[in-house]
Write a protein that holds these residues in place. Structure first.
Motif, PDB file in Angstrom:
ATOM      1  N   UNK A  48      83.361 -26.128   9.244  1.00 38.29           N
ATOM      2  CA  UNK A  48      82.993 -25.199   9.538  1.00 38.29           C
ATOM      3  C   UNK A  48      83.232 -24.635  11.835  1.00 38.29           C
TER       4      UNK A  48
ATOM      5  N   UNK B 251      81.845 -26.486  14.294  1.00 41.43           N
ATOM      6  CA  UNK B 251      80.993 -26.584  15.273  1.00 41.43           C
ATOM      7  C   UNK B 251      81.430 -26.411  16.525  1.00 41.43           C
ATOM      8  N   UNK B 252      82.334 -25.088  16.701  1.00 40.68           N
ATOM      9  CA  UNK B 252      82.785 -24.560  17.827  1.00 40.68           C
ATOM     10  C   UNK B 252      81.456 -22.984  18.347  1.00 40.68           C
ATOM     11  N   UNK B 253      81.089 -23.085  19.668  1.00 35.19           N
ATOM     12  CA  UNK B 253      80.507 -22.229  20.207  1.00 35.19           C
ATOM     13  C   UNK B 253      81.161 -21.057  20.446  1.00 35.19           C
ATOM     14  N   UNK B 254      81.027 -19.950  19.618  1.00 36.29           N
ATOM     15  CA  UNK B 254      81.630 -18.751  19.688  1.00 36.29           C
ATOM     16  C   UNK B 254      81.295 -17.890  21.249  1.00 36.29           C
ATOM     17  N   UNK B 255      80.054 -18.446  21.967  1.00 35.08           N
ATOM     18  CA  UNK B 255      80.341 -17.245  22.802  1.00 35.08           C
ATOM     19  C   UNK B 255      79.776 -18.639  24.298  1.00 35.08           C
ATOM     20  N   UNK B 256      80.946 -19.209  23.955  1.00 33.41           N
ATOM     21  CA  UNK B 256      81.574 -20.143  25.577  1.00 33.41           C
ATOM     22  C   UNK B 256      82.903 -19.338  25.212  1.00 33.41           C
ATOM     23  N   UNK B 257      83.541 -20.196  26.255  1.00 30.54           N
ATOM     24  CA  UNK B 257      85.475 -19.544  25.937  1.00 30.54           C
ATOM     25  C   UNK B 257      85.716 -21.230  25.861  1.00 30.54           C
TER      26      UNK B 257
ATOM     27  N   UNK C 234      85.252 -23.455  28.075  1.00 30.36           N
ATOM     28  CA  UNK C 234      84.130 -24.121  28.129  1.00 30.36           C
ATOM     29  C   UNK C 234      83.790 -24.627  26.737  1.00 30.36           C
TER      30      UNK C 234
ATOM     31  N   UNK D  43      85.271 -27.887  27.676  1.00 35.54           N
ATOM     32  CA  UNK D  43      84.707 -28.886  29.112  1.00 35.54           C
ATOM     33  C   UNK D  43      83.609 -29.092  28.688  1.00 35.54           C
ATOM     34  N   UNK D  44      82.705 -28.849  27.661  1.00 36.92           N
ATOM     35  CA  UNK D  44      81.356 -29.230  27.481  1.00 36.92           C
ATOM     36  C   UNK D  44      81.890 -30.687  26.421  1.00 36.92           C
ATOM     37  N   UNK D  45      82.226 -29.948  25.229  1.00 35.73           N
ATOM     38  CA  UNK D  45      82.312 -31.825  24.232  1.00 35.73           C
ATOM     39  C   UNK D  45      83.130 -32.754  25.272  1.00 35.73           C
TER      40      UNK D  45
ATOM     41  N   UNK E  31      74.000 -27.194  31.040  1.00 35.06           N
ATOM     42  CA  UNK E  31      74.995 -26.365  31.572  1.00 35.06           C
ATOM     43  C   UNK E  31      75.925 -25.330  30.687  1.00 35.06           C
TER      44      UNK E  31
ATOM     45  N   UNK F 134      75.468 -19.897  27.754  1.00 37.07           N
ATOM     46  CA  UNK F 134      74.974 -19.335  26.105  1.00 37.07           C
ATOM     47  C   UNK F 134      74.181 -17.799  26.245  1.00 37.07           C
TER      48      UNK F 134
ATOM     49  N   UNK G  98      74.965 -14.888  28.229  1.00 39.95           N
ATOM     50  CA  UNK G  98      76.211 -14.167  27.895  1.00 39.95           C
ATOM     51  C   UNK G  98      75.591 -13.379  26.567  1.00 39.95           C
TER      52      UNK G  98
ATOM     53  N   UNK H  63      75.389 -22.282  12.535  1.00 41.52           N
ATOM     54  CA  UNK H  63      76.922 -22.025  13.405  1.00 41.52           C
ATOM     55  C   UNK H  63      77.224 -23.781  12.956  1.00 41.52           C
ATOM     56  N   UNK H  64      77.102 -24.335  12.830  1.00 39.30           N
ATOM     57  CA  UNK H  64      77.180 -26.090  12.220  1.00 39.30           C
ATOM     58  C   UNK H  64      77.709 -26.871  13.847  1.00 39.30           C
ATOM     59  N   UNK H  65      77.086 -26.148  14.327  1.00 43.00           N
ATOM     60  CA  UNK H  65      77.215 -27.069  15.996  1.00 43.00           C
ATOM     61  C   UNK H  65      76.334 -27.809  16.363  1.00 43.00           C
TER      62      UNK H  65
ATOM     63  N   UNK I  37      77.785 -31.167  14.712  1.00 45.13           N
ATOM     64  CA  UNK I  37      78.776 -30.569  15.325  1.00 45.13           C
ATOM     65  C   UNK I  37      78.099 -31.992  16.868  1.00 45.13           C
TER      66      UNK I  37
END
Lengths: 256, 376
Positions: free
Chosen positions: A95, A97-103, A106, A109-111, B17, B22, B25, B210-212, B215
């Protein structure tokens, strides 16, 4: 078996001894699993759906606790020192594990920050990392708007920004096109060349043949282990795909 | 390890942060956080009028005398009745009420003044459309009050003495008895409940979908940081909403704010913690965002009905009152109204504060335990 001691620097990246996982309701997902993955190896874990591949990876990453047996990852026991393991491994699931609403940037940088990178060191590492993977031009794009292949690359970049000793990839190439799959495997070999140990599960037999060693799982049991050549000789089959189908047939026969 | 490095090691900041980016957005969440306070405030502040006044009234005056006109004046002065016209017979009266032109009718018979002059009891009649008991009760009370007042005046004029009793009513805290004064502080409580429970639970469930979440668990981020990083942003949002509603409430509805803001913000903490606990608990039960929303609304409904937000708790049957005691909002409304309208301090509010704190501790313990289990 290799020693499991936390201090031995040359110990295998992954060692499991008699690992067993029973879920609520009595389903035995993994049983009597003895595995040793050498440092710097690209190791493939194969098996039909429900054979226990994902359960194995999840136990090694600390997402599940083994019901019985011992397992160590990068020199640490999974039951005793999970937090030491977490800092040294990377994990990429189906899956992503990405945040769709982050670029793109970002997400990276987050991870990277979660893995303890800060300030200038983080900026330099990420710029280099994006350059290598070819994400620089997409840095300000939202991850949710990327194509499948780019999402996969970004997920790999996020899982490796902290330069982990060991990388777990759970069906990383499911649902991406052949060109993206080839590019992905190039990246994997680059990582391995830098000394990263890689454990990958896959359903693609051409990918399986790219692994240095393979393990076949069936209904939670290890039923075959070795290099591609060893496996082909042992099972007397022309291709890995034939081995896979043969094993699955045998397994179904045993279950019936 | 120094506290600073320990804090840095816990990875709380990157989590915070990420949450704020999020939040910025996500249009729906943003809308719920900014639009919802305004809509709720205007909707509930204006629309909910539990005190029914200015009932449209027609008069059938068969007496047509100075006395009968005096009675009509007294009735109108109570504020419960608005004169919309005169009718000339019973049939017209029935017509007016049935068509909805009027919801009350005052009937003064031809012998009204004659009876008063002769020292006999004069009769008058008020007919009320009582299909809705809530709106008719104040009319009935108003009519009785008017009759008593007029009667007292007539007696004291006749006997040339002062009226024996003069009851002076002093409605404290809300002298004009406006519903908005009662309702608007409650809007703060309802909004905080929605934000803390609905938005929080869906945000956590979304990470799992989302599986995050999986993660995150594989990373070195500690479990307390993961939870705090997820929850703290919503606490800040809650305080902003609260401040906005109080500001607008003061501006639009002239809500008195006599108590200590510092105390209100402080005593809001146990309520927020309790609500976050409920939100977290829902996130461990719900399989997807739709379920999380359904559970949240399921919890919201008794909060709106039983907490005393709109309907006074004293008017409820005992079992409903007991159920209300299980809701954190019930206690928080006491604190809100106590501080904002009455200006009372902790000495008067220690009971609801204690109850909220106990509830908050229990629900947080349960939900954190459940949440920790689900991510293992």
């Amino acid at each position: 078996m290799t020693s499991v001691g936390a201090s031995a620097p040359l110990a295998d990246a992954v060692v499991t001894e008699g690992v067993r996982k029973v879920f609520h309701g009595g389903l035995v997902a993994v049983d009597h699993l003895d595995l040793a993955i050498h440092r710097g190896e690209v190791f493939g874990l194969l098996g039909p759906n429900g054979s226990g591949k994902t359960t194995t990876i999840r136990m090694l990453c600390g997402l599940l606790t083994p019901t019985a047996g011992r397992a160590s990852v990068v020199g640490h026991d999974v039951a005793l020192e999970p937090e030491l393991i977490r800092a040294k491994i990377g994990y990429m699931s189906q899956r992503y594990g990405l945040y769709d609403d982050l670029t793109v940037y970002e997400n990276l940088r987050f991870y990277a920050t979660v893995y303890g990178l800060h300030g200038k060191a983080r900026t330099e590492r990420l710029e280099k990392h994006m350059e290598e993977i070819g994400l620089t031009a997409l840095r300000s794009q939202l991850a949710g708007t990327l194509s499948g292949g780019w999402k996969q690359r970004l997920a790999l970049a996020c899982a490796t920004a902290h330069e982990p000793e060991m990388l777990f990839l759970d069906e990383p190439t499911a649902g991406v096109d052949p060109a993206a799959r080839r590019a992905f495997w190039t990246s994997i070999y680059e990582l391995a060349a830098h000394g990263t140990t890689i454990l990958v599960t896959t359903h693609y037999m051409d990918e399986a043949e790219r692994c240095q060693r393979l393990a076949f799982l069936s209904r939670g049991h290890l039923i075959g282990l070795g290099t591609v050549k060893e496996i082909l000789e042992h099972f007397k089959q022309p291709t890995i795909e034939d081995v896979f189908i043969e094993l699955q047939k045998r397994d179904e026969g045993a279950a019936a | 390890m120094s506290l600073v490095t320990q804090f840095r090691e816990s990875r709380f900041w990157p989590m915070l942060w990420k949450e704020f980016i999020q939040m910025r957005r996500d249009r729906l969440t943003f809308l719920m956080m900014t639009g919802l306070p305004a809509v709720q405030l205007v909707l509930f502040g204006y629309a909910i009028q539990t005190d029914v006044r200015h009932l449209k009234t027609v008069v059938l005056d068969e007496s047509r005398t100075a006395e009968s006109r005096a009675l009509v004046n007294v009735m109108v002065n109570t504020g419960s009745f608005d004169l919309v016209g005169a009718v000339s017979d019973r049939a017209q009266l029935r017509d007016a009420i049935e068509s909805g032109v009027a919801s009350a009718a005052l009937v003064i018979p031809p012998d009204y003044e004659r009876n008063i002059k002769r020292g006999r009891t004069a009769e008058a009649q008020i007919i009320v459309d009582a299909a809705d008991p809530q709106s008719s009760s104040s009319a009935i009370a108003g009519a009785q009050l008017a009759a008593l007042a007029r009667g007292a005046t007539i007696i004291s004029e006749r006997s040339r003495t002062a009226p024996p009793i003069d009851m002076r009513v002093r409605p404290w805290y809300n002298p004009e008895q406006r519903s908005a004064v009662f309702i608007v502080p409650g809007v703060i409580g309802i909004l905080l409940t929605i934000t803390m429970i609905l938005i929080t639970s869906t945000a956590i469930v979304r990470e799992r979908e989302r599986g995050t979440l999986e993660q995150l668990i594989v990373t070195p981020i500690s479990k307390p940081s993961l939870m705090l990083g997820k929850l703290v942003p919503f606490v800040l949002v809650g305080y902003v909403q609260m401040t906005v509603v109080m500001g607008l409430g003061k501006l639009i509805f002239r809500i008195p704010t006599v108590g200590s803001f510092a105390l209100l913000y402080l005593l809001t903490i146990p309520f927020i913690v309790a609500s976050l606990g409920v939100g977290l608990l829902i996130s461990t039960v719900a399989r997807n965002q739709v379920q999380a929303m359904q559970f949240s609304f399921f919890f919201m409904l008794p909060n709106i009905l039983l907490s005393g937000y709109i309907f006074p708790r004293v008017a409820m049957p005992l079992p409903a009152q007991w159920l209300g005691l299980l809701l954190p909002l019930t206690y928080y409304l006491n604190i809100l109204r106590g501080i904002l309208l009455k200006g009372v301090g902790i000495a008067q509010l220690w009971r609801p504060t204690l109850a909220l704190s106990v509830f908050a501790t229990l629900i947080l313990l349960i939900s954190v335990r459940r949440f920790s289990k689900t991510i293992e």
